[in-house]
Design a protein around this motif. Structure first.
Motif, mmCIF file in Angstrom:
data_model
loop_
_atom_site.group_PDB
_atom_site.id
_atom_site.type_symbol
_atom_site.label_atom_id
_atom_site.label_comp_id
_atom_site.label_asym_id
_atom_site.label_seq_id
_atom_site.Cartn_x
_atom_site.Cartn_y
_atom_site.Cartn_z
ATOM 1 N N GLY A 111 0.807 -1.211 0.000
ATOM 2 C CA GLY A 111 0.000 0.000 0.000
ATOM 3 C C GLY A 111 0.840 1.261 0.000
ATOM 4 N N GLN A 121 2.095 3.296 -3.136
ATOM 5 C CA GLN A 121 1.229 4.232 -3.850
ATOM 6 C C GLN A 121 1.382 4.100 -5.362
ATOM 7 O OE1 GLN A 121 2.238 7.715 -1.312
ATOM 8 N NE2 GLN A 121 0.020 7.774 -0.998
ATOM 9 N N LEU A 175 -5.357 -0.984 -2.519
ATOM 10 C CA LEU A 175 -4.297 -0.839 -1.516
ATOM 11 C C LEU A 175 -3.406 0.363 -1.812
ATOM 12 C CD1 LEU A 175 -2.968 -4.492 -0.971
ATOM 13 C CD2 LEU A 175 -4.314 -3.131 0.624
ATOM 14 N N GLN A 176 -3.032 0.497 -3.072
ATOM 15 C CA GLN A 176 -1.973 1.462 -3.383
ATOM 16 C C GLN A 176 -2.516 2.851 -3.689
ATOM 17 O OE1 GLN A 176 0.271 -1.062 -6.374
ATOM 18 N NE2 GLN A 176 1.838 -0.696 -4.836
ATOM 19 N N GLY A 187 -3.507 4.114 -0.260
ATOM 20 C CA GLY A 187 -2.055 4.333 -0.324
ATOM 21 C C GLY A 187 -1.556 5.328 0.702
ATOM 22 N N GLU A 188 -2.278 6.438 0.802
ATOM 23 C CA GLU A 188 -1.895 7.486 1.741
ATOM 24 C C GLU A 188 -1.783 6.941 3.161
ATOM 25 O OE1 GLU A 188 -0.863 11.465 1.551
ATOM 26 O OE2 GLU A 188 -2.106 10.572 -0.021
ATOM 27 N N PHE A 244 -1.500 3.823 4.136
ATOM 28 C CA PHE A 244 -0.425 2.838 4.289
ATOM 29 C C PHE A 244 0.931 3.517 4.304
ATOM 30 C CE2 PHE A 244 -3.437 -0.550 2.775
ATOM 31 C CZ PHE A 244 -3.336 -1.326 3.915
ATOM 32 N N ARG A 245 1.098 4.575 3.522
ATOM 33 C CA ARG A 245 2.365 5.302 3.522
ATOM 34 C C ARG A 245 2.636 5.854 4.920
ATOM 35 N NH1 ARG A 245 6.029 7.840 -0.263
ATOM 36 N NH2 ARG A 245 5.295 6.248 -1.670
ATOM 37 N N ARG A 301 1.457 4.672 7.716
ATOM 38 C CA ARG A 301 1.781 3.566 8.615
ATOM 39 C C ARG A 301 3.217 3.094 8.418
ATOM 40 N NH1 ARG A 301 -2.863 -0.968 8.924
ATOM 41 N NH2 ARG A 301 -1.397 -1.902 10.376
ATOM 42 N N SER A 302 3.648 3.074 7.165
ATOM 43 C CA SER A 302 5.006 2.585 6.918
ATOM 44 C C SER A 302 6.039 3.546 7.488
ATOM 45 C CB SER A 302 5.241 2.368 5.427
ATOM 46 O OG SER A 302 5.674 3.548 4.802
ATOM 47 N N ASN A 323 6.061 2.993 11.133
ATOM 48 C CA ASN A 323 6.391 1.617 11.434
ATOM 49 C C ASN A 323 7.892 1.434 11.334
ATOM 50 O OD1 ASN A 323 6.571 -1.080 11.608
ATOM 51 N ND2 ASN A 323 5.251 -1.524 9.884
ATOM 52 N N ARG A 324 8.527 1.415 12.441
ATOM 53 C CA ARG A 324 9.974 1.301 12.402
ATOM 54 C C ARG A 324 10.381 0.098 13.226
ATOM 55 N NH1 ARG A 324 10.031 3.885 8.648
ATOM 56 N NH2 ARG A 324 10.941 5.919 8.243
ATOM 57 N N ILE A 325 10.444 -0.996 12.557
ATOM 58 C CA ILE A 325 10.946 -2.150 13.280
ATOM 59 C C ILE A 325 12.432 -2.203 13.025
ATOM 60 C CG2 ILE A 325 10.934 -4.642 13.363
ATOM 61 C CD1 ILE A 325 7.813 -4.107 12.878
ATOM 62 N N GLU A 339 10.306 -2.828 18.011
ATOM 63 C CA GLU A 339 9.452 -1.918 17.253
ATOM 64 C C GLU A 339 9.552 -0.555 17.908
ATOM 65 O OE1 GLU A 339 5.306 -2.806 17.159
ATOM 66 O OE2 GLU A 339 5.098 -1.838 15.215
#
Lengths: 367, 654
Positions: A235, A238, B64-65, B69-70, B72-73, B75-76, B79-81, B247
């Motif tokens: 996702g 984009q 998804l994208q 997308g926004e 998920f971007r 979240r990514s 998201n710092r594992i 995490e």
């Protein structure tokens, strides 16, 4: 192989596979960049595998489906025996016995079985003067031909390959022709079988995966973790992606197996919808082109072989992509031509070789 | 994939049970569809099915994208594992008596993870005030940190002091990207006396990191043993790295531990070296250049391996440039890498060769008039007046040169070389330390290679007293004398007594050293042994200085010329000879003579005479070893390593 046969190769198919293979290598370079590797870098190895794969394709095409089908029964028997041997003497890796080692050479008999199942079913159906379509009792033998390897591979355990062989075998049976009533019966049996295996056969961790697939937010750091992270990776790509080697999800190593099973997540993260769509269209192109070749095939045997080989490419592709986009539970199935892996690539290229073997003989009248 | 529904199929042929089963015998193909009929229709259906599946997949990606997308971007990005590297503590090195020679101390480093940095300008300003870091350094880092390397911590400052560390930890959450790494820093409590044997570490470089054997094992920023035991036992000492997967939020706060694999510390090593002897050697060598090696002649265990000048291992990083430039090459481990003419200590080999080849026996005498003329060249004995007639025992005791000139000519170069090699000269001893020199045993083949000229008999004469092209390391010298001490054993020197895996309490002793027996009979070796005892214990022997109360010592002195005697004498007094033209002082000994447990070699570069200058060093070590009250070290004029001296202090003369 004469000149006519060489010209007879289906070049659009070869070009599409080559393009996909190159995309795969580029993606593996990025995906394995952060890995601690020993030996040659993975993208170099994959390049060798791809070259070897094309060589395999030409050799298999040259031998041709006729000659290979003549050996279908011994080949199948050999594959069954080596699957049995794997259960007894196989090398254990990742909690499963999948590899058989002979001297310095080791291979996965389940890879051999993929091709053997296609050959034996195609051969079986063309040798029978049987009324079309088949009824359920008439399908006892071919269903048995699927069930035996499935049971052996499931024992390893390798759920992914079990499902694949089942689906490929069923695809050939279906395309060959089955009565509607029999289809309904089989569907009923399948439902019953699923219910039965859920409670008595499927291992704990697979059950967990399926539950976590259905309810991903239950345990975000447990077994649904991979799926959630993979969806975030896809996702967050984009439309145009984060750029080559700049995918945070992949480069931070939190995606497991990101050069094998989750290679497509890395690709979708770094190249966005554009890259993912190109990959999907190429795969769809390869598979639909193969179906067209099946349609044009001169004889029934050729048709069934192409159908089987196409199914060998189609099902892993669709299961893998459904898996990384969160539409299917995680089942360790690499994406053909994109994921890293030598033996899977060779098997896939052997399948393409069988397709080409049918195609180049379309003007050759052997009977 | 799926059959089309029953309505579409040509029921005329297929649905009727009564109709003949499809077979090839039907002649009319028009009424009998080909056997591919069904399959072709199924293929069309399959094509439609497959097309739909791919369209669904594209739709999913679109969802998804593009639609999500926004989100998920976002979240990514949050998201710092992170996988934190846990470098293993390196194994501890002990001396033979269990004293720590090298261990680890915690040290703090300031590092930056470029990917996490939000505001580079603010960061540069704050780090300037907090840690005094030049803002340009940060700008440079910002420029370099691109792509995948942006996730790896870059070390900005090593070895932070405690207050700086606390200050940075306090402000860390305001400065995303800044982290304080806790690392193990090698510490050498007894560093100067031990430096050459222990060796040092230095950061691994990019090229070394690429080597196949190192890939995956080492990472950027790791240290690698570069010399001594740290280098040759790197794989034993280094341990196995671990990791910690946590995490974290974007600002670096840890949310939870996902996975952890603790680092496995390296193996500890117990050396055969004795710190007391090392210190004694350092004391006794003082400001002279050279090396001291002590070994157990029976087992090959090295008890002392000292090279002078030494240096401070703990400050190695800061001083290594100076060490490289220093004219006395402190980095060189002279004990195994320095090569010196063995001088008169070589007479041990000559005596063994002469006896074994039956060119002389205990009673054979030669006459020494103080000089020996061969062809048109006159070779001198060190004693101008000569020694008169003497046998082997006396020749060893007085170290008569003429006796050995004559013996050398009788033996010839080939037989001398054969015995020199049997004594382990001219080849590395095989000690597990890097940079061991081979030395050289000259022979006609070697001369032909080097000069393209045949060997002349006259070349053999200086060879007989350990001069000429003959060169050996101090380690080879101690092994040479050990052959006499052990009645014929040529041992492989060992420096590791045992390896102790961490936490197990188990001690894995190193296998005993390899040894072979020299082809010289024990009576002959005994004869030489008695000669060496006489060197110390009889009046007139050249090594009276190592006569000890209660312990019988056997020894041989050597003084090897660096320039010709004529040139040396041209300076008039000995004291006027420039340092680099003075003789090397060489000394080998073992004790107790009845059952030797220690053999020592001392080489003092340009130190003067073996008996006068090197022997007191050996004496000091023997006294330490046997627990005897130390006799005062002789007063010497300042050696080359002393600060430039204004004048000469009193020096003892023979």
């Amino acid at each position: 192989m004469n000149r006519r046969m060489l010209l007879g190769f289906d070049w659009p198919l070869i070009v599409m596979i080559l393009l996909l293979g190159i995309m795969g290598i580029v993606n593996i370079y990025s995906a394995s960049h952060s890995l601690e590797q020993s030996g040659a870098p993975l993208h170099i190895k994959q390049t060798y595998w791809l070259i070897l794969g094309f060589l395999t394709m030409f050799i298999v095409a040259w031998i041709g489906p006729q000659r290979l089908c003549a050996m279908a029964y011994p080949l199948f028997a050999g594959a069954v025996l080596s699957l049995g041997a794997v259960l007894l003497f196989g090398r254990v890796a990742n909690n499963a016995r999948r590899w058989l080692t002979l001297g310095s050479f080791s291979f996965q008999p389940s890879e051999m079985m993929r091709i053997a199942v296609v050959l034996i079913l195609a051969y079986y159906f063309t040798r029978r003067d049987q009324a079309f379509p088949y009824s359920l009792p008439q399908l006892a033998v071919p269903l048995g031909m699927i069930a035996v390897p499935c049971a052996l591979i499931f024992k390893q355990p390798d759920l992914g390959t079990t499902i694949l062989i089942f689906l490929v075998g069923m695809s050939i049976i279906m395309v060959n022709g089955v009565r509607l009533i029999s289809i309904l019966c089989m569907a009923g049996l399948a439902l019953g079988g699923t219910a039965f295996s859920w409670f008595y056969v499927i291992k704990g961790y697979h059950r967990e995966r399926i539950i976590s697939f259905l309810f991903p937010d239950k345990d975000p750091l447990g077994s649904a973790y991979n799926q959630i992270q993979s969806q975030i990776a896809v996702g967050s790509g984009q439309f145009t992606g984060k750029g080559f080697m700049a995918g945070t999800q992949g480069q931070l190593n939190f995606l497991p197996e990101h050069h094998t099973d989750f290679a497509f997540s890395v690709l979708a993260e770094e190249w966005g919808f554009v890259g993912a769509a190109v990959t999907i269209l190429l795969l769809a192109g390869i598979i639909l082109r193969s179906l067209l070749l099946a349609y044009r095939a001169k004889d029934h045997l050729g048709m069934l072989i192409i159908v089987g080989c196409t199914a060998l490419l189609f099902w892993p592709a669709i299961i893998n992509m459904a898996m990384v986009t969160g539409m299917f539970p995680v089942t360790g199935m690499p994406l053909p031509f994109i994921s890293y892996g030598g033996s899977a690539l060779l098997t896939n290229m052997a399948a393409v070789g069988l397709i080409q073997g049918v195609v180049i003989r379309r003007y050759v009248f052997s009977k | 994939m799926f059959r089309l529904s029953g309505k579409n199929k040509p029921s005329r042929h297929w649905s009727q049970k009564s109709s003949l089963a499809y077979s090839n015998i039907t002649p009319n193909k028009l009424y009998q569809p080909s056997e591919n009929y069904y399959t072709k229709r199924a293929l069309v259906a399959a094509g439609i099915f497959i097309g739909l599946v791919f369209i669904i997949l594209l739709g999913r990606l679109w969802f998804l994208q593009l639609l999500q997308g926004e989100a998920f971007r976002f979240r990514s990005e949050n998201n710092r594992i992170r996988t934190l590297d846990l470098p293993p503590p390196r194994g501890i090195i002990f001396d033979a008596k269990g004293r720590i020679l090298a261990d680890n101390q915690a040290s703090f480093s300031l590092a930056l993870i470029p990917e996490d940095v939000r505001d580079w300008e603010l960061l540069a300003r704050r780090l300037h005030t907090l840690a005094g870091i030049n803002p340009e350094e940060i700008t440079e880092l910002q420029r370099l940190a691109k792509g995948a390397s942006a996730f790896k911590p870059v070390r900005l400052r090593s070895n932070l002091d405690y207050t700086a560390m606390l200050l940075l930890e306090t402000f860390r959450y305001e400065l995303p990207g800044v982290t304080v790494l806790t690392e193990h820093r090698r510490n050498y409590p007894e560093n100067e006396a031990m430096c050459h044997a222990i060796g040092y570490l230095a950061e691994i470089n990019a090229q070394e990191l690429q080597e196949p054997s190192r890939r995956g094992v080492y990472r950027q920023g790791d240290y690698l043993g570069r010399d001594g035991i740290e280098r040759s036992w790197e794989e034993v000492l280094r341990g196995t790295r671990g990791y910690r997967q946590v995490e974290r939020e974007a600002n670096g706060r840890e949310l939870g531990l996902i996975d952890e694999q603790p680092a496995l510390p390296g193996n500890n090593i117990i050396l055969t070296l004795d710190l007391d002897l090392q210190k004694a050697a350092a004391r006794a060598m003082g400001d002279e250049v050279g090396a001291v090696v002590a070994m157990n002649p029976q087992t090959g265990e090295i008890l002392c391996l000292y090279s002078s000048p030494s240096y401070n291992l703990n400050q190695f990083g800061a001083i290594w440039q100076d060490l490289l430039r220093n004219e006395y090459h402190p980095l060189k481990n002279r004990a195994i890498n320095g090569i010196y003419p063995p001088g008169s200590t070589y007479k041990i080999v000559m005596a063994a060769a002469g006896l074994a080849e039956k060119e002389v026996d205990a009673n054979t005498t030669f006459h020494c008039s103080g000089e020996f003329t061969f062809g048109n060249h006159t070779f001198r004995c060190w004693r101008r007046g000569g020694h008169g007639s003497l046998n082997l025992r006396q020749a060893l005791k007085y170290s008569c040169d003429v006796y050995f000139y004559r013996l050398g000519l009788k033996l010839g170069v080939e037989r001398i070389a054969k015995y020199a090699r049997a004594f382990g000269l001219g080849d590395a001893t095989g000690i597990a330390l890097p940079h061991e020199a081979q030395g050289l045993v000259p022979d006609p083949a070697w001369k032909m290679r080097r000069d393209g000229e045949p060997w002349l008999e006259g070349d053999t004469v200086p060879l007989a007293i350990g001069q000429g092209a003959n060169v050996t390391t101090p380690l080879q010298l101690v092994r040479m004398v050990s052959v006499i001490a052990s009645k014929g054993l040529v041992v492989t020197p060992t420096i590791i007594k045992a390896v102790v895996p961490p936490g197990s309490g188990e001690v894995i002793a190193e296998p005993p050293a390899l040894a072979y027996r020299i082809p010289v009979s024990s009576e002959h070796l005994e004869l030489i042994h008695r000669g060496l005892v006489a060197v110390v214990n009889e009046p007139g022997g050249t090594a009276g200085r190592v006569r000890l109360p209660g312990v019988t010592v056997a020894a041989k002195t050597g003084t090897s010329q660096v320039v010709s005697l004529t040139r040396a004498r041209s300076y008039g007094s000995k004291a006027n000879i420039p340092w680099k033209y003075r003789d090397h002082a060489i000394f080998v000994c073992y004790a107790p003579a009845e059952d030797p447990s220690i053999a020592i070699s001392v080489v003092m570069e340009h130190g003067g005479g073996g008996g006068s200058d090197a022997a007191p060093v050996a004496r000091h070590i023997l006294e330490t070893y046997f627990g005897l009250p130390p006799s005062p070290l002789p007063l010497r004029r300042p050696g080359p390593l002393a600060a430039p001296a204004s004048g000469l202090t009193e020096r003892q003369h023979e």
